[in-house]
Scaffold this active site. Structure first.
Site, short mmCIF file in Angstrom:
data_model
loop_
_atom_site.label_atom_id
_atom_site.label_comp_id
_atom_site.label_asym_id
_atom_site.label_seq_id
_atom_site.Cartn_x
_atom_site.Cartn_y
_atom_site.Cartn_z
N LYS A 206 0.85 -1.21 0.00
CA LYS A 206 0.00 0.00 0.00
C LYS A 206 0.88 1.25 0.00
CE LYS A 206 -4.05 -1.76 2.46
NZ LYS A 206 -4.74 -1.76 3.75
N TYR A 260 8.12 -5.66 -1.51
CA TYR A 260 9.00 -4.48 -1.68
C TYR A 260 9.42 -4.34 -3.15
CZ TYR A 260 13.07 -1.44 -0.72
OH TYR A 260 13.99 -0.41 -0.69
P1 NAD Z 1 14.05 4.09 6.51
O1 NAD Z 1 13.19 2.93 6.90
O2 NAD Z 1 15.06 4.58 7.48
O3 NAD Z 1 13.17 5.33 6.06
C1 NAD Z 1 11.87 5.21 5.53
C2 NAD Z 1 11.02 6.31 6.13
O4 NAD Z 1 9.70 6.22 5.57
C3 NAD Z 1 10.86 6.16 7.63
O5 NAD Z 1 11.04 7.40 8.25
C4 NAD Z 1 9.43 5.65 7.81
O6 NAD Z 1 8.87 6.02 9.05
C5 NAD Z 1 8.75 6.31 6.63
N1 NAD Z 1 7.54 5.59 6.20
C6 NAD Z 1 7.40 4.26 5.96
N2 NAD Z 1 6.14 4.00 5.58
C7 NAD Z 1 5.47 5.18 5.58
C8 NAD Z 1 4.13 5.56 5.30
N3 NAD Z 1 3.20 4.66 4.94
N4 NAD Z 1 3.79 6.86 5.41
C9 NAD Z 1 4.70 7.79 5.79
N5 NAD Z 1 5.98 7.49 6.07
C10 NAD Z 1 6.35 6.19 5.97
O7 NAD Z 1 14.75 3.66 5.14
P2 NAD Z 1 15.90 4.37 4.32
O8 NAD Z 1 17.05 3.46 4.28
O9 NAD Z 1 16.07 5.76 4.79
O10 NAD Z 1 15.25 4.36 2.86
C11 NAD Z 1 14.63 5.53 2.31
C12 NAD Z 1 14.14 5.21 0.90
O11 NAD Z 1 15.24 4.82 0.08
C13 NAD Z 1 13.12 4.08 0.83
O12 NAD Z 1 12.14 4.41 -0.13
C14 NAD Z 1 13.91 2.91 0.34
O13 NAD Z 1 13.13 1.99 -0.37
C15 NAD Z 1 14.96 3.57 -0.54
N6 NAD Z 1 16.17 2.75 -0.62
C16 NAD Z 1 17.05 2.72 0.42
C17 NAD Z 1 18.17 1.90 0.32
C18 NAD Z 1 19.16 1.84 1.45
O14 NAD Z 1 20.11 1.05 1.35
N7 NAD Z 1 19.05 2.62 2.48
C19 NAD Z 1 18.38 1.12 -0.81
C20 NAD Z 1 17.45 1.17 -1.83
C21 NAD Z 1 16.36 2.00 -1.74
#
Ligand code: NAD
Ligand code: UDP
Ligand code: UDP
Length: 484
Positions: A206, A260
């Site tokens: 979602k 995912y």
């Molecule tokens: P993280 O889990 O630290 O951050 C995700 C943030 O999104 C969190 O603050 C969480 O509370 C918020 N969130 C989740 N679901 C939500 C919702 N339904 N409504 C509002 N907020 C919501 O992860 P991250 O490592 O900071 O990743 C950030 C983005 O980068 C993500 O989209 C992730 O898919 C992408 N990404 C990260 C990596 C990595 O290695 N860190 C790799 C590939 C992609």
């Protein structure tokens, strides 16, 4: 009666001249006495005010020590009942309220003329990557809005901006519609760590699908540009190495990672559909494994697990034989890449990652050597659909964005280990020698390369989204510590 000054008569007396001299002398003496008294009074009052200041500082130090002590004690007990949490919060609150009022000051921001500031929304801005992006964009001088439901994000990651006139936080779930007037949207909201996104797969879908559609609807309505943070997971368990953007991937629709992987794939498809059908300006970043400070202790990804396990003297857990590979990027490199991509004119997917590749086993050895050579390795069962290899082909980012990673693994790990060490220490949970440092990087301690300011210094005005219509003197050359 003759007039008198301090008791000496003046007027019609025959001794008028000597009396005048006498009067003049007593006046002079009186003035000197007054000056001495005033001086002593002034001295006394300034001593009182400096001792007041000292007392104030002492009060603050005591308050800080008590709150720290409470944090340590509470960190050790289980906060699994709402009642416990309530008690902890009220105790800490009581301590703070009984202390002196302290005016909050903020990190430095560049002064940018108001008409050039962009209104930038960062969904997931309280998370690991998002909060570093917030720091960089705030430092540039833009208005920054964070939307986050705090599922994996933390208030603590952004609290240094709370109350700043150019910053606003909205606790909101991205799967619900959201209305705001903005110029750019960095759409990051989505848990990224496998244990977190697998915790509730339907919610992850979602968030990826409905959440992205809402943000695209918002972008369409206000004509904002949207950058979607996709992932190397869209390549699934790849059968080509390295992965370039033209590779279409190998994803299992039914596996534990599907919520995912497929969610992000559909997120990309939504971006291109809104771009083609509705003319929304979209950018797609395919992010590879990223690490750095502000990852959670319970994040569950390989970098945070290996470091925290080694620091606590626990066995380092390897899933499967450890021959699977990953390539690790430091968070500041990612943030620079995201900002450059957002402000570029390129709308196809771009890989943002570091091609420095390790087998999980070699990576474990590296961390163990850096952190705690006594730590042991423990093999656990492999996980389903775990990609066997991963390394980005970053030729597109190099060519289009003139971007490539700058931070070496040793330097990035140095800052990350330091961060985890202090997190564990604040919980009173650090059995290994605290003094053990990695000497080759201690000299860079004062100003690490990854600060928000250094990220911004690495970008040109147009890469920051600032049109070159005013002199460089006005944009980004003056720093201001803002305290409204
Ligand atoms: P993280 O889990 O630290 O951050 C995700 C943030 O999104 C969190 O603050 C969480 O509370 C918020 N969130 C989740 N679901 C939500 C919702 N339904 N409504 C509002 N907020 C919501 O992860 P991250 O490592 O900071 O990743 C950030 C983005 O980068 C993500 O989209 C992730 O898919 C992408 N990404 C990260 C990596 C990595 O290695 N860190 C790799 C590939 C992609
Ligand atoms: N939406 C939103 N904020 C806005 C505009 C739209 O959250 O400022 C949501 C809206 O509720 C809808 C989604 O974005 O569910 C997609 O919007 P779009 O305009 O494409 O779809 P429509 O509203 O026509 O169904
Ligand atoms: N991994 C591991 N031990 C851990 C955590 C992860 O061996 O404690 C492995 C995992 O199986 C995967 C790699 O490390 O092969 C990277 O896992 P991570 O969860 O960091 O990210 P992924 O790239 O799999 O999303």
């Amino acid at each position: 009666m003759s007039p008198s000054i301090f008791g000496a008569r003046i007027g019609s007396s025959p001794l008028m001249i000597s009396s005048s001299i006498f009067t003049f002398r007593s006046a002079l003496i009186s003035i000197i006495i007054i000056i001495i008294v005033l001086y002593l009074l002034f001295q006394a009052s300034s001593t009182a005010s400096s001792s007041k200041e000292d007392a104030f500082k002492l009060q603050i130090a005591r308050l800080e020590a008590t709150v720290k002590d409470l944090e340590v004690r509470h960190g050790k007990i289980h906060l699994d009942m709402a009642q416990n949490v309530q008690q902890v919060v009220s105790e800490q609150y009581a301590q703070v309220l009984s202390g002196p009022l302290v005016q909050k000051s903020y990190p430095m921001v560049f002064l940018m003329p108001a008409m050039m500031r962009k209104r930038i929304l960062i969904t997931g801005g309280a998370g690991f990557v998002g909060s570093h992006l917030v720091d960089a964009l705030m430092t540039q001088g833009h208005y920054v809005y964070v939307l986050d439901n705090l599922f994996t994000g933390r208030h603590r990651n952004i609290e240094h901006w709370m109350g700043h006139p150019q910053f606003q936080f909205f606790q909101h779930d991205v799967i619900q519609p959201f209305y705001l007037e903005v110029d750019q949207i960095y759409h990051l909201a989505c848990p990224a760590s496998p244990p977190h996104y697998q915790f509730n797969p339907i919610k992850t879908i979602k968030t990826s699908v409905l959440g992205t559609m809402n943000m695209l609807g918002l972008a369409k309505r206000v004509k904002a540009r949207l950058l979607f943070t996709s992932t190397s997971e869209v390549y699934g368990d790849p059968d080509v190495q390295p992965q370039s953007e033209d590779y279409n991937g190998n994803v299992n629709t039914m596996g534990p990672r599907a919520c995912y992987d497929e969610g992000k794939r559909l997120g990309e498809t939504l971006c291109y559909s809104y771009a083609n059908e509705e003319g929304v300006e979209t950018r797609v970043a395919r992010i590879f494994n990223t690490y750095g400070p502000r990852m959670r202790l319970d994040d569950g990804r390989v970098v945070s697990n290996f470091i925290t396990q080694s620091l606590q003297g626990l066995p380092v857990t390897i899933y499967g034989d450890g021959k699977q590979t990953r390539s690790f990027q430091y968070v500041s490199d990612l943030v620079t890449g995201l900002i450059k991509l957002m402000n570029s004119e390129y709308n196809k997917p771009v890989n943002i990652g570091n091609p420095d590749e390790y087998s999980v086993l070699n990576f474990a050895t590296k961390i163990i050597n850096l952190v705690n050579p006594q730590a042991k390795v423990k093999h656990l069962d492999g996980t389903q659909d775990d990609p066997k290899q991963r390394r980005p082909d970053i030729s597109r980012a190099k060519e289009i964005l003139r971007w490539e990673p700058k931070v070496t693994i040793d330097e990035g790990l140095y800052h990350t280990i330091k961060y985890f060490r202090s997190e564990l220490k604040s919980l009173g949970n650090l059995p290994i020698d605290e003094q053990r440092e990695m000497p080759q990087f201690t000299s860079k301690d004062v100003e690490p390369l990854w600060t928000a300011k250094s990220i911004n210094d690495a970008l040109t005005d147009s890469e920051r989204g600032v049109k070159n219509t005013v002199s460089a003197e006005l944009v980004g050359k003056r720093l201001e510590r803002s305290s409204p």
